[in-house]
Enzyme design. Structure first.
Site: not given
Ligand code: 8YV
Length: 324
Positions: A161, A243, A272, A290
């Site tokens: 990513i 994260r 979360e 998210h």
């Protein structure tokens, strides 16, 4: 006639084509209400199913993995990150764990760019103003943000990513991209337009934007702490699609309140779905729920990839995406 196919517990609702496909392959137990399973329900699944297909919202702890008597032999995570699973315990118990890499790379990189642009151009703030009916009209000095094109982007964690973000930033926005991730071969980094720096601190000092792409791990917890946030220039913007716990959220809140960095844009949070209430009061932070891989294309592909891992495993071959 009883179903002799492997029993697979799918913990959350998946895109309909994936659920249909899963039902064709296995004796699946779907989650029609999409309510997160409790620890007791996960434990029960470990006792009664052959496989678990969990998501980031399921904490597959040592206690759950170690439940006795246990039947589950493979945990096929729906997601590239697998910090929700105690992989060391799974390994020690001989439980196979797989993830879903590649298929969400572009989507997550796109979202990192979305966050960068939103924070730089104050898009969330502007949208809130218009929706509140508080826009009084155009003026030359109204809501000035900062230019993205041509600036320096620092990437921490140049995996799939991180590289996809580097490529977008260098090819699409003419940005100078620097990174810290020593194991990455320099040739591969150069192919996506990124130049190495010797330390995290060197990246932070030089960057107008910093985007985080390392996995969650005990070593990476609070990697962006108060000291490191203080190294970033005042005009800098921090982006997180990795994260939540790689940032010390309390320290970031203080930095944003004091203006020691200009803005942040977060897709992930330490606890979360809870978000530090102080963050929600700040205008200089973009907050998304998210959404990194939240495209139909990615979510279908993630589901299919998890099913392929299960099929491969039950055919007696090691699954391609095995992480434990
Ligand atoms: C997923 C993610 O939506 O794949 C990951 O690691 O963070 C997200 O894109 C989530 O993990 C689903 O379980």
């Amino acid at each position: 006639m009883s179903d002799t196919r492997p029993i697979v517990v799918v913990t959350r609702q998946l895109p309909a084509p994936v659920e249909r496909h899963a039902a064709g392959l296995f004796d699946v137990r779907l989650n029609a209400t999409d309510t997160p399973l409790t620890a007791e329900q996960l434990g029960e699944a470990m006792r009664t199913a052959d496989a678990l297909l969990p998501t980031v919202t399921d904490a597959i702890t040592a206690a759950i993995l170690g439940i006795s008597p246990r039947r589950v032999r493979i945990v096929a995570n729906f997601g590239v990150g697998y910090n929700n699973i105690d992989v060391a315990t799974a390994r020690s118990l001989g439980i196979v764990v797989t993830n879903t890499p590649d298929v969400l790379t572009d989507d997550t990189a796109d979202l990192a760019m979305t966050l960068m642009l939103m924070a730089a151009r104050r898009a969330g703030e502007g949208e809130r103003l218009v929706r509140a009916g508080a826009w009084t009209g155009w003026r030359p000095t109204h809501m000035l943000g900062t230019r993205v094109s041509g600036k320096t982007l620092g990437i921490l964690g140049l995996g799939r990513i991180g590289r996809a973000v580097a490529k977008r930033a260098s090819d699409g926005f003419g940005m100078r991209v620097i990174y810290f991730d020593p194991p990455v071969p320099i040739g591969e980094a150069r192919a996506c337009g990124a130049s190495p720096r010797e330390s995290i601190e060197d990246v932070l000092r030089e960057s107008d934007f910093v985007s985080l792409h390392m996995p969650a791990s005990p070593e990476n917890r609070h990697l962006m702490n108060a000291d490191r946030l203080a190294i970033m220039p005042r005009h800098a913007i921090l982006i997180n699609t990795a994260r939540g716990d790689v940032i010390d959220e309390a320290a970031l809140t203080v930095a944003l309140e004091r203006g020691t960095i200009t803005a942040a844009a977060l897709d992930v949070f330490e606890r979360e779905p809870a978000v530090n209430p102080a963050l929600t009061k700040l205008e200089n932070v973009v907050l998304l729920p998210h959404l990194g891989s939240a495209t139909t294309e990615a979510r279908v592909a993630m589901g299919e990839r998890a099913l392929t891992n299960l099929e491969t495993f039950f055919s007696g071959t090691p699954p391609r995406d095995r992480v434990a």
